[in-house]
Write a protein that holds these residues in place. Sequence first.
Motif, PDB file in Angstrom:
ATOM      1  N   GLU A  41      -4.488   3.995  -3.371  1.00 50.18           N
ATOM      2  CA  GLU A  41      -5.583   3.025  -3.479  1.00 50.18           C
ATOM      3  C   GLU A  41      -6.673   3.538  -4.428  1.00 50.18           C
ATOM      4  O   GLU A  41      -7.149   2.813  -5.301  1.00 50.18           O
ATOM      5  CB  GLU A  41      -6.163   2.775  -2.085  1.00 50.18           C
ATOM      6  CG  GLU A  41      -7.218   1.690  -2.040  1.00 50.18           C
ATOM      7  CD  GLU A  41      -7.721   1.458  -0.614  1.00 50.18           C
ATOM      8  OE1 GLU A  41      -6.892   1.296   0.302  1.00 50.18           O
ATOM      9  OE2 GLU A  41      -8.942   1.468  -0.425  1.00 50.18           O
TER      10      GLU A  41
ATOM     11  N   ARG B 204       0.836  -1.218   0.000  1.00 45.45           N
ATOM     12  CA  ARG B 204       0.000   0.000   0.000  1.00 45.45           C
ATOM     13  C   ARG B 204       0.864   1.259   0.000  1.00 45.45           C
ATOM     14  O   ARG B 204       0.436   2.317  -0.425  1.00 45.45           O
ATOM     15  CB  ARG B 204      -0.914  -0.021   1.223  1.00 45.45           C
ATOM     16  CG  ARG B 204      -1.866  -1.226   1.186  1.00 45.45           C
ATOM     17  CD  ARG B 204      -2.606  -1.353   2.501  1.00 45.45           C
ATOM     18  NE  ARG B 204      -3.567  -0.277   2.670  1.00 45.45           N
ATOM     19  CZ  ARG B 204      -3.927   0.237   3.840  1.00 45.45           C
ATOM     20  NH1 ARG B 204      -3.388  -0.217   4.960  1.00 45.45           N
ATOM     21  NH2 ARG B 204      -4.812   1.209   3.904  1.00 45.45           N
TER      22      ARG B 204
ATOM     23  N   ASN C 280      -5.413   3.588  -8.137  1.00 49.86           N
ATOM     24  CA  ASN C 280      -5.346   2.238  -8.711  1.00 49.86           C
ATOM     25  C   ASN C 280      -6.720   1.680  -9.031  1.00 49.86           C
ATOM     26  O   ASN C 280      -6.885   0.865  -9.938  1.00 49.86           O
ATOM     27  CB  ASN C 280      -4.608   1.290  -7.755  1.00 49.86           C
ATOM     28  CG  ASN C 280      -3.107   1.395  -7.948  1.00 49.86           C
ATOM     29  OD1 ASN C 280      -2.643   1.744  -9.038  1.00 49.86           O
ATOM     30  ND2 ASN C 280      -2.345   1.096  -6.913  1.00 49.86           N
ATOM     31  N   ARG C 281      -7.714   2.129  -8.278  1.00 48.57           N
ATOM     32  CA  ARG C 281      -9.092   1.680  -8.494  1.00 48.57           C
ATOM     33  C   ARG C 281      -9.547   1.989  -9.925  1.00 48.57           C
ATOM     34  O   ARG C 281     -10.382   1.292 -10.483  1.00 48.57           O
ATOM     35  CB  ARG C 281      -9.962   2.432  -7.482  1.00 48.57           C
ATOM     36  CG  ARG C 281     -11.187   1.735  -7.023  1.00 48.57           C
ATOM     37  CD  ARG C 281     -10.872   0.646  -6.059  1.00 48.57           C
ATOM     38  NE  ARG C 281     -12.128   0.038  -5.640  1.00 48.57           N
ATOM     39  CZ  ARG C 281     -12.218  -0.976  -4.846  1.00 48.57           C
ATOM     40  NH1 ARG C 281     -11.126  -1.512  -4.346  1.00 48.57           N
ATOM     41  NH2 ARG C 281     -13.380  -1.478  -4.527  1.00 48.57           N
TER      42      ARG C 281
END
Length: 258
Positions: A210, A95, A213-214
């Motif tokens: 995060e 992460r 990247n979604r």
Amino acid sequence: MTEADIVLESREGRVAILTLNQPKVLNALNAAVMGEIVRRTAALDRDPDVGAILIAGSDKAFAAGADIKEMEDRSAMELMLADWLSDWEALERVRTPMVAAVSGFALGGGCELAMMCDVIVAADTAKFGQPEIKLGVIPGMGGSQRLTRAVGKYKAMDMILTGRIIDAAEAERIGLVSRLVPAEQLMDEALGVARTIAGFSKPATLAAKEATNRAFEVGLREGLLHERRIFHALFAGGDQKEGMAAFREKRPPVFRHG
Ligand code: CO8
């Protein structure tokens, strides 16, 4: 050379630096190197004092791909039963933002390793390619998927079907490189990027990675909802209050990464 030496690890404040250290074989990625990278990135990801991970190679090669000599005699059944290369997926679960500093060759698995990082800083000597087709195989560590998402179908097909190696200027032009700098400035620039990221609120940088990247995994509506929920959640942390108070008070913020 022990396994610890094949990937060197150092720290610069909140930045952890992993350096591939087999320059004589152009940092060919064998199983031991893969194990070290996966193990170390997972450990660094759990370390609250690490805000960014920088992955570098040598001047001549970031990494010239999977170790061809190691894989040459493997059988399909052996690879399938071991689910060979699936270990690399662990990097997807890291992460903490990762920055690649690419000098020289980033070929095959080397290009794929760079693409598993979140920011790619390249020296003007960098050369990117997916030359697996010349060996009678195809990219195996995400090249057909990540390269296509990064540069679009027609550039990806050109590189994957012809094995053409592109220079740093073309890589930047097509969107495979975040920043391009003269070779002698590579580490300063890449460290600067990593330091900047590591200096921000860690919950915010993890959330930003995060959410971004979604965009590669879900539809727009789902992605926007995910982004909005994470945005809301960040108001639960002290860093949001500190960041906004610092703006109002015209002073630099002091993030506590929580
Ligand atoms: N594997 C094993 N050894 C390598 C590799 C490699 N990928 N690349 C270079 N080496 C070795 C050479 O064999 C040589 O060793 P030695 O001195 O013992 O002969 C040494 O590194 C130096 O290389 P060269 O003498 O060839 O150096 P040059 O400057 O003449 O050429 C090149 C540089 C053009 C980069 C050339 O070495 C080359 O073409 N290398 C292979 C590039 C390639 O095909 N990469 C793709 C590999 S396949 C792959 O990555 C599949 C991905 C699947 C997932 C990956 C998981 C890790």
